[in-house]
Design a protein around this motif. Sequence first.
Motif, short mmCIF file in Angstrom:
data_model
loop_
_atom_site.label_atom_id
_atom_site.label_comp_id
_atom_site.label_asym_id
_atom_site.label_seq_id
_atom_site.Cartn_x
_atom_site.Cartn_y
_atom_site.Cartn_z
N LEU A 30 0.83 -1.20 0.00
CA LEU A 30 0.00 0.00 0.00
C LEU A 30 0.87 1.25 0.00
CD1 LEU A 30 -3.07 0.24 -0.03
CD2 LEU A 30 -3.01 0.61 2.43
N VAL A 42 -9.34 -2.91 3.37
CA VAL A 42 -10.48 -2.84 4.29
C VAL A 42 -11.32 -4.12 4.19
CG1 VAL A 42 -12.62 -1.63 4.81
CG2 VAL A 42 -10.56 -0.32 4.31
N ILE A 50 -5.96 3.83 -4.69
CA ILE A 50 -7.09 3.95 -3.76
C ILE A 50 -7.87 2.64 -3.70
CG2 ILE A 50 -9.29 5.10 -3.36
CD1 ILE A 50 -6.98 6.79 -2.59
N TYR A 73 -3.52 5.15 8.02
CA TYR A 73 -4.94 5.54 8.01
C TYR A 73 -5.82 4.41 7.46
CZ TYR A 73 -3.48 10.39 8.82
OH TYR A 73 -2.94 11.54 9.34
N THR A 74 -5.33 3.75 6.42
CA THR A 74 -6.11 2.67 5.80
C THR A 74 -6.34 1.53 6.79
OG1 THR A 74 -5.24 3.19 3.59
CG2 THR A 74 -6.16 0.99 3.93
N PHE A 106 -0.70 7.26 4.81
CA PHE A 106 -1.79 6.69 4.02
C PHE A 106 -2.02 5.23 4.39
CE2 PHE A 106 -2.83 4.29 0.07
CZ PHE A 106 -4.15 4.69 -0.05
N ALA A 132 -6.51 0.40 -1.13
CA ALA A 132 -6.97 0.68 0.23
C ALA A 132 -8.32 0.01 0.49
CB ALA A 132 -7.06 2.18 0.45
#
Length: 594
Positions: free
Chosen positions: A63, A173, A166, A113-114, A110, A169
Amino acid sequence: MLSSVFAAFQSPTPEGVQQRPPRYAGEDTTPTSRREILGWYSYGIAAEVFAVCGVGSFLPLTLEQLARERGVLQTSRESCVGASSGNSTQDASGQCVVPILGLEINTASFAMYTFSLAVLIQALTLISFSALADYENNRKTLLMFFGFAGSIASMLFVFIAPPVYILGAILVVVGVTCLGSSFVVLNSFLPVLVANDPSLQDGKANEGAELSSFDREDSDWNAWGDNDSLDGLNPSGAQAQGSPEGGEHKAPSSSSPELQLSTKISSKGVGLGYCAAVFVQIISIVLLITLSKTSLAKVSATLPMRFVLLLVGIWWAAFTFVSRHLLRARPGPPLDVSTSGGKWRAWMGLVRFAWKSLWQTVKVAVKLREVLLFLVAWFLISDALATVSGTAILFARTELHLSTPLVGLLSITATLSGMAGAFLWPHVSRYFGLQSNHTIILCMALFELIPLYGLLAYIPFIQKWGVIGLQQPWEIFPLAVVHGVVGGGLASYCRSFFGLLIPPGNEAAFYALYAATDKGSSFIGPAIVGVLVDATGQVRSGFFVIAILILMPIPLVWMVNADKGRNEGLAMAETLKSHGQEEEAEGLLRNETD
């Protein structure tokens, strides 16, 4: 092919074993066979590989690198890959940043946060859908859904190029959420398998050789069975395994045959899962080294790692298929779908019931001082564990410039150390005569050495040495050993210590709260570290946050009085029983599903 390998070891159900009477219409009381136990093991072998090799190693790196290949240096606006030497998050031209929602975010932030978002969504999913697994064929259906969905998310990474980072990410999740949810559903199978085990059906309960040898090493088996911290961000579930619902809650030394058998099965499952993870991690390192010598690495630095994630996803899917073939559905009670709205309304009623049940448990927990103190401490401990895991991987790559194979080796070091730590801590505790909360405090004190050591590099004269304070790549490997050994002790001792404080007969509800506390906190630390990295451009600055997170729960754990908490729990159990809590819960469920 894989299913045939497992089926080769299966044994038929023992002859003459009587099925216990069903407790509800449609209950499958077929005696548990070795084939079914192998099916249970196979899913742990499937998913633990993604936990260690994916979440704990290559997903954060992939990532961050995907974002880096689309990022620019904050000052010069040049491409990070073209202008920056190595993988540092900052050079003379400024931080490497990517635009997201109108903001410029550090590439390491980044990734943090992901994963913070992924753990938060995982916690919400666990709370909302855990109750569904107890009804009809949902247990096996949900396990297969989460298993295959998560494995597909891992495999799809092979198509995630830097321009669509993106989407990477989003896949993280999905993968993390499916991983944690599937482990919770897998744990829900264990009490059912134990309840139908042939050794318990005839009343013998293996009181001879099998359980006597287990009972002599009860604390060691408990350490194995309860250890779930060595999977990167700890997404492998946090439910109690094998506590007989509504039965008397006893100390480990006098645990029931059901709990002994449950812990024994669980411990073997954990061991097999970790062995599989180490095996695949070794294959992944070989694959990375091989692919780095090809033209693929020149196209994109993420391609070798994306092929590793493809391998991990294939492994997850393959052994999930084996589990699908070997596990029986073991349906739960039927849902009442006779009213308007049918099954969907009944499912939504269960989701509401899950949140209301959790809230009811919270209201009981706040009346128990020792339980409340420990839950707050566990909230902080689990957050610290998650934050250290995520920060360490990114620090190793961006600040120490470890190659991807060496990062994989770092993960293997932590995993093997955790396996050793699970056996080590019971012996240490017995040797020094430590109580459970004292063992937890000792683990936290050793854990504090990790961020403090990293902060030594801020001292000017040490910084000039160029060594000590995590300034050289080799320094992180001894710290990985510390992390693994400490993590193995914390996970097992925290759960067993919490079990002593639970009101007997309410184990399931309180361990659900324990799991929610675990997953509900693990997004805070990574998010704070992400903000700090954005402000400073250095992952090392996150050690300040980690040091504080580790220190905060120590006085809380010290204040917990186990004997007082046990007495409070017994008194509360009597109060709840006199108030007819079980009948109230059943009435609530009927109202929600009608």
